[in-house]
Design an enzyme around this catalytic site. Structure first.
Site, PDB file in Angstrom:
ATOM      1  N   TYR A  11       8.926   9.681   4.888  1.00  4.52           N
ATOM      2  CA  TYR A  11       9.894   9.965   3.813  1.00  4.52           C
ATOM      3  C   TYR A  11       9.318  10.960   2.795  1.00  4.52           C
ATOM      4  O   TYR A  11       9.992  11.935   2.429  1.00  4.52           O
ATOM      5  CB  TYR A  11      10.245   8.628   3.149  1.00  4.52           C
ATOM      6  N   ASN A  32       1.265   8.933  13.422  1.00  2.00           N
ATOM      7  CA  ASN A  32       1.314   8.195  14.700  1.00  2.00           C
ATOM      8  C   ASN A  32       2.724   7.671  14.983  1.00  2.00           C
ATOM      9  O   ASN A  32       2.912   6.906  15.915  1.00  2.00           O
ATOM     10  CB  ASN A  32       0.300   7.036  14.718  1.00  2.00           C
ATOM     11  N   ASN A 118      -3.963  -1.902   9.209  1.00  4.39           N
ATOM     12  CA  ASN A 118      -3.555  -0.503   9.332  1.00  4.39           C
ATOM     13  C   ASN A 118      -3.981   0.284   8.087  1.00  4.39           C
ATOM     14  O   ASN A 118      -4.582   1.356   8.191  1.00  4.39           O
ATOM     15  CB  ASN A 118      -2.034  -0.427   9.506  1.00  4.39           C
ATOM     16  N   THR A 144      -0.158   2.754  -5.651  1.00  3.86           N
ATOM     17  CA  THR A 144       1.142   2.296  -6.140  1.00  3.86           C
ATOM     18  C   THR A 144       1.011   1.651  -7.518  1.00  3.86           C
ATOM     19  O   THR A 144      -0.014   1.020  -7.828  1.00  3.86           O
ATOM     20  CB  THR A 144       1.770   1.300  -5.135  1.00  3.86           C
ATOM     21  N   SER A 179       2.449  -8.315  -3.419  1.00  2.00           N
ATOM     22  CA  SER A 179       2.725  -8.539  -1.988  1.00  2.00           C
ATOM     23  C   SER A 179       1.444  -8.206  -1.219  1.00  2.00           C
ATOM     24  O   SER A 179       0.531  -7.561  -1.751  1.00  2.00           O
ATOM     25  CB  SER A 179       3.852  -7.626  -1.491  1.00  2.00           C
ATOM     26  N   TYR A 181       1.287  -6.064   1.030  1.00  2.00           N
ATOM     27  CA  TYR A 181       1.246  -4.597   1.062  1.00  2.00           C
ATOM     28  C   TYR A 181       0.566  -4.059  -0.202  1.00  2.00           C
ATOM     29  O   TYR A 181      -0.358  -3.246  -0.135  1.00  2.00           O
ATOM     30  CB  TYR A 181       2.669  -4.004   1.188  1.00  2.00           C
ATOM     31  N   HIS A 182       1.052  -4.506  -1.373  1.00  4.76           N
ATOM     32  CA  HIS A 182       0.475  -3.987  -2.621  1.00  4.76           C
ATOM     33  C   HIS A 182      -1.023  -4.304  -2.683  1.00  4.76           C
ATOM     34  O   HIS A 182      -1.826  -3.526  -3.193  1.00  4.76           O
ATOM     35  CB  HIS A 182       1.222  -4.554  -3.837  1.00  4.76           C
ATOM     36  N   LYS A 185      -3.267  -1.786  -1.058  1.00  2.00           N
ATOM     37  CA  LYS A 185      -3.536  -0.603  -1.897  1.00  2.00           C
ATOM     38  C   LYS A 185      -4.671  -0.878  -2.888  1.00  2.00           C
ATOM     39  O   LYS A 185      -5.437   0.019  -3.229  1.00  2.00           O
ATOM     40  CB  LYS A 185      -2.266  -0.211  -2.666  1.00  2.00           C
TER      41      LYS A 185
HETATM   42  P1  NAD Z   1       6.812   6.262   5.211  1.00  2.00           P
HETATM   43  O1  NAD Z   1       6.621   4.992   5.964  1.00  2.00           O
HETATM   44  O2  NAD Z   1       8.128   6.945   5.322  1.00  2.00           O
HETATM   45  O3  NAD Z   1       5.671   7.304   5.644  1.00  2.00           O
HETATM   46  C1  NAD Z   1       4.375   6.922   6.022  1.00  2.00           C
HETATM   47  C2  NAD Z   1       4.029   7.680   7.299  1.00  2.00           C
HETATM   48  O4  NAD Z   1       2.699   7.312   7.705  1.00  2.00           O
HETATM   49  C3  NAD Z   1       4.957   7.315   8.457  1.00  2.00           C
HETATM   50  O5  NAD Z   1       5.482   8.496   9.037  1.00  2.00           O
HETATM   51  C4  NAD Z   1       4.069   6.539   9.425  1.00  2.00           C
HETATM   52  O6  NAD Z   1       4.425   6.736  10.782  1.00  2.00           O
HETATM   53  C5  NAD Z   1       2.685   7.083   9.097  1.00  2.00           C
HETATM   54  N1  NAD Z   1       1.588   6.142   9.391  1.00  2.00           N
HETATM   55  C6  NAD Z   1       1.496   4.835   9.031  1.00  2.00           C
HETATM   56  N2  NAD Z   1       0.352   4.297   9.493  1.00  2.00           N
HETATM   57  C7  NAD Z   1      -0.314   5.300  10.144  1.00  2.00           C
HETATM   58  C8  NAD Z   1      -1.548   5.364  10.845  1.00  2.00           C
HETATM   59  N3  NAD Z   1      -2.331   4.297  10.984  1.00  2.00           N
HETATM   60  N4  NAD Z   1      -1.916   6.543  11.399  1.00  2.00           N
HETATM   61  C9  NAD Z   1      -1.117   7.638  11.290  1.00  2.00           C
HETATM   62  N5  NAD Z   1       0.072   7.637  10.655  1.00  2.00           N
HETATM   63  C10 NAD Z   1       0.469   6.471  10.087  1.00  2.00           C
HETATM   64  O7  NAD Z   1       6.437   5.953   3.696  1.00  2.00           O
HETATM   65  P2  NAD Z   1       6.699   6.836   2.383  1.00  2.00           P
HETATM   66  O8  NAD Z   1       7.803   6.212   1.633  1.00  2.00           O
HETATM   67  O9  NAD Z   1       6.737   8.265   2.723  1.00  2.00           O
HETATM   68  O10 NAD Z   1       5.372   6.522   1.569  1.00  2.00           O
HETATM   69  C11 NAD Z   1       4.224   7.323   1.740  1.00  2.00           C
HETATM   70  C12 NAD Z   1       3.074   6.764   0.906  1.00  2.00           C
HETATM   71  O11 NAD Z   1       3.435   6.739  -0.467  1.00  2.00           O
HETATM   72  C13 NAD Z   1       2.684   5.347   1.289  1.00  2.00           C
HETATM   73  O12 NAD Z   1       1.283   5.240   1.268  1.00  2.00           O
HETATM   74  C14 NAD Z   1       3.307   4.507   0.206  1.00  2.00           C
HETATM   75  O13 NAD Z   1       2.582   3.339   0.006  1.00  2.00           O
HETATM   76  C15 NAD Z   1       3.252   5.430  -0.991  1.00  2.00           C
HETATM   77  N6  NAD Z   1       4.326   5.135  -1.957  1.00  2.00           N
HETATM   78  C16 NAD Z   1       5.642   5.213  -1.585  1.00  2.00           C
HETATM   79  C17 NAD Z   1       6.640   4.931  -2.522  1.00  2.00           C
HETATM   80  C18 NAD Z   1       8.101   4.962  -2.172  1.00  2.00           C
HETATM   81  O14 NAD Z   1       8.931   4.565  -3.008  1.00  2.00           O
HETATM   82  N7  NAD Z   1       8.491   5.416  -0.981  1.00  2.00           N
HETATM   83  C19 NAD Z   1       6.271   4.593  -3.830  1.00  2.00           C
HETATM   84  C20 NAD Z   1       4.925   4.518  -4.168  1.00  2.00           C
HETATM   85  C21 NAD Z   1       3.956   4.797  -3.222  1.00  2.00           C
HETATM   86  N1  USQ Z   2      15.213  -5.029  -5.878  1.00  2.00           N
HETATM   87  C1  USQ Z   2      16.448  -5.568  -6.173  1.00  2.00           C
HETATM   88  N2  USQ Z   2      17.449  -5.402  -5.256  1.00  2.00           N
HETATM   89  C2  USQ Z   2      17.275  -4.710  -4.092  1.00  2.00           C
HETATM   90  C3  USQ Z   2      16.003  -4.147  -3.819  1.00  2.00           C
HETATM   91  C4  USQ Z   2      15.004  -4.337  -4.734  1.00  2.00           C
HETATM   92  O1  USQ Z   2      16.650  -6.189  -7.205  1.00  2.00           O
HETATM   93  O2  USQ Z   2      18.235  -4.612  -3.316  1.00  2.00           O
HETATM   94  C5  USQ Z   2      14.117  -5.167  -6.873  1.00  2.00           C
HETATM   95  C6  USQ Z   2      12.883  -5.870  -6.351  1.00  2.00           C
HETATM   96  O3  USQ Z   2      12.973  -7.262  -6.503  1.00  2.00           O
HETATM   97  C7  USQ Z   2      11.791  -5.227  -7.208  1.00  2.00           C
HETATM   98  C8  USQ Z   2      12.318  -3.825  -7.500  1.00  2.00           C
HETATM   99  O4  USQ Z   2      13.718  -3.860  -7.218  1.00  2.00           O
HETATM  100  O5  USQ Z   2      11.677  -5.900  -8.416  1.00  2.00           O
HETATM  101  C9  USQ Z   2      11.678  -2.736  -6.668  1.00  2.00           C
HETATM  102  O6  USQ Z   2      11.823  -3.047  -5.292  1.00  2.00           O
HETATM  103  P1  USQ Z   2      11.744  -1.885  -4.171  1.00  2.00           P
HETATM  104  O7  USQ Z   2      12.007  -2.530  -2.852  1.00  2.00           O
HETATM  105  O8  USQ Z   2      12.567  -0.734  -4.568  1.00  2.00           O
HETATM  106  O9  USQ Z   2      10.241  -1.409  -4.320  1.00  2.00           O
HETATM  107  P2  USQ Z   2       8.865  -2.088  -3.969  1.00  2.00           P
HETATM  108  O10 USQ Z   2       8.998  -3.246  -3.077  1.00  2.00           O
HETATM  109  O11 USQ Z   2       8.135  -2.298  -5.246  1.00  2.00           O
HETATM  110  O12 USQ Z   2       8.161  -0.944  -3.127  1.00  2.00           O
HETATM  111  C10 USQ Z   2       8.464   0.464  -3.276  1.00  2.00           C
HETATM  112  C11 USQ Z   2       7.884   1.175  -2.068  1.00  2.00           C
HETATM  113  C12 USQ Z   2       6.366   0.989  -2.046  1.00  2.00           C
HETATM  114  C13 USQ Z   2       5.789   1.431  -3.383  1.00  2.00           C
HETATM  115  C14 USQ Z   2       6.453   0.730  -4.561  1.00  2.00           C
HETATM  116  C15 USQ Z   2       6.048   1.314  -5.890  1.00  2.00           C
HETATM  117  O13 USQ Z   2       8.470   0.663  -0.874  1.00  2.00           O
HETATM  118  O14 USQ Z   2       5.806   1.761  -0.993  1.00  2.00           O
HETATM  119  O15 USQ Z   2       4.409   1.160  -3.398  1.00  2.00           O
HETATM  120  O16 USQ Z   2       7.885   0.932  -4.468  1.00  2.00           O
HETATM  121  S1  USQ Z   2       5.876   0.091  -7.135  1.00  2.00           S
HETATM  122  O17 USQ Z   2       7.120  -0.679  -7.212  1.00  2.00           O
HETATM  123  O18 USQ Z   2       5.572   0.765  -8.339  1.00  2.00           O
HETATM  124  O19 USQ Z   2       4.810  -0.776  -6.692  1.00  2.00           O
END
Ligand code: NAD
Ligand code: USQ
Length: 389
Positions: A11, A32, A118, A144, A179, A181-182, A185
């Site tokens: 994304y 990947n 991962n 994050t 979580s 996931y978090h 990080k």
């Molecule tokens: P995404 O899942 O769309 O993109 C991540 C990409 O990494 C994917 O294309 C996936 O195939 C690839 N990938 C995952 N594991 C891999 C591995 N072991 N080897 C090679 N490729 C691998 O996610 P995104 O929304 O683009 O987020 C990108 C980064 O930004 C993430 O690290 C995420 O934690 C961080 N981030 C995203 C958001 C958000 O709101 N989308 C917010 C804060 C931080």
């Molecule tokens: N939420 C709702 N309704 C929904 C979806 C989410 O109320 O339908 C709430 C959740 O409970 C949460 C907030 O919205 O309080 C954010 O949720 P989210 O799913 O939009 O985001 P989050 O799970 O925090 O994760 C996303 C990305 C992650 C990134 C993170 C940044 O998927 O990769 O790390 O945002 S942060 O939130 O600053 O940690």
């Protein structure tokens, strides 16, 4: 600069690669395709259709005349990672390549273990490869805002000066993530800081807030350059989900009271922050942290903004919160580092939301409504997914 974007099919990784290439950098991407595989696993797909990586790269060459080299491989494979870095010899590595959905990591043991393996092992392999190939390479790592959680004190940019029993030290800011996931990080941040301290690596950890939006000036140049738009309850982020819900006439799914507050950022600012961090590298041995967000809102405020900007009627539904998170909490974040480097933020405006409504209208027939309801429960160790029950 030569910049290698890990996770460049994702994304954010794909639009970032285009932005950097458009700014004259020599860019390669690696992936990947794990993210495309999660879609198959969950039975969902991006709202906006996406082309395979090779088609995207060819389309970019046609549109811009610029080449983006593509590597296919898994960062958990240490050999692949080191050989790729030896082959491309980047000045900067931008690392997006992790499993990024909090709900995915909370499905059950298998998904929690996968996420941490991962993310943590992949990141460690990148650190070792940098040390082996060229310790001068600048690592720009996506962290994050959720690493910090919602403490009852101001959130600083990564570091906190602490005075305890009359003595003072500069320490990593304490973390309270929400979580598995978090947590991955948080583990990454500690590993990176350690590598900077013992090997003298240079790194920037970008603690990014929730991203919204789907289009950037580069992705709109050809439909084949579009990035993904996730709307399902596992991968969809809150504002993008509310937009498609409004368009479908589906109530906006606010979890709990909606008073939980998060930092947010427009996707066009994400790609610009990466450019700024890359072109202004951290010093040798420095673990630099920026809070990559531009505004904060409660979830309820986000729902109201979407509802007020939509031309039709929008209902808001308050669901029992499937997550464990604080409501009615203090939230005050320092986020001046990237602005000092030159970021001029796009704030959440009618224009952006209106363009997102347009994207959602165009592709609303692709929505699977069953994927919209949250199924993953934080309070249990194993959540049934809809495919199983
Ligand atoms: P995404 O899942 O769309 O993109 C991540 C990409 O990494 C994917 O294309 C996936 O195939 C690839 N990938 C995952 N594991 C891999 C591995 N072991 N080897 C090679 N490729 C691998 O996610 P995104 O929304 O683009 O987020 C990108 C980064 O930004 C993430 O690290 C995420 O934690 C961080 N981030 C995203 C958001 C958000 O709101 N989308 C917010 C804060 C931080
Ligand atoms: N939420 C709702 N309704 C929904 C979806 C989410 O109320 O339908 C709430 C959740 O409970 C949460 C907030 O919205 O309080 C954010 O949720 P989210 O799913 O939009 O985001 P989050 O799970 O925090 O994760 C996303 C990305 C992650 C990134 C993170 C940044 O998927 O990769 O790390 O945002 S942060 O939130 O600053 O940690």
């Amino acid at each position: 600069m030569r910049i290698l974007v890990l996770g460049g099919d994702g994304y954010l990784g794909w639009p970032t690669a285009l932005h950097l290439s458009d700014c004259g950098h020599d860019v390669a991407v690696a992936d990947n395709f794990a993210r495309r595989a999660y879609d198959h696993e969950m039975g969902v797909r991006s709202l906006v259709p996406m082309e395979p990586l090779q088609v995207r790269v060819d389309a970019w060459r046609e549109v811009s005349g610029q080449d983006i080299k593509a590597y296919y491989g898994d960062l958990v494979d240490a050999e692949f990672t080191v050989e790729m870095i030896r082959d491309f010899r980047p000045d900067t590595i931008v690392h997006f390549a992790e499993q990024r959905a909090a709900p995915y990591s909370m499905i059950d043991r298998k998904h929690a273990v996968y996420t941490q393996q991962n993310n943590v092992v992949g990141n460690l392999n990148v650190l070792f490869a940098i040390q082996e190939v060229d310790p001068e390479i600048h690592l720009v790592k996506l962290g994050t805002m959720g690493e910090y959680g919602t403490p009852n004190i101001d959130i600083e940019e990564g570091w906190l000066e602490v005075t305890h029993k009359g003595r003072t030290d500069r320490m990593l800011y304490p973390k309270k993530p929400g979580s598995f996931y978090h947590l991955s990080k948080v583990h990454d941040s500690h590993n990176i800081e350690f590598a900077c301290r013992i090997w003298g690596l240079r790194a920037t950890d970008l603690n990014q807030g929730v991203v919204y939006g789907q289009e950037t000036p580069q992705t709109v140049r050809d439909p084949r350059l579009a990035t993904r738009f996730d709307y399902d309850a596992i991968f969809g982020t809150v504002l993008n989900r509310f937009v498609i819900q409004a368009v479908l006439g589906h109530p906006l799914t606010v979890y709990g009271t909606g008073s939980q507050t998060r930092g947010v950022i427009d996707i066009r600012d994400t790609v610009e922050c990466i450019r700024l961090a890359s072109e202004n590298p951290a010093d040798k041995g420095e673990f630099r942290v920026f809070n990559q967000m531009t505004e904060s809102f409660s979830v309820e405020e986000i729902a109201k903004t979407v509802a007020n900007n939509y031309h039709g009627t929008v209902e808001v539904e308050y669901l029992d919160n499937p997550r464990v998170e604080q409501d009615h909490h203090y939230y005050n974040v320092v986020h001046t580092g990237l602005v000092e480097l030159g970021l001029d933020p796009h704030l959440l405006s009618n224009t952006l939301i209106n363009s997102l409504f347009g994207v959602a209208e165009q592709f609303k027939d692709r929505v699977d409504l069953a994927a919209m309801r949250p199924t993953v429960e934080w309070r249990t160790a194993s959540s049934p997914l809809r495919s199983q029950g």
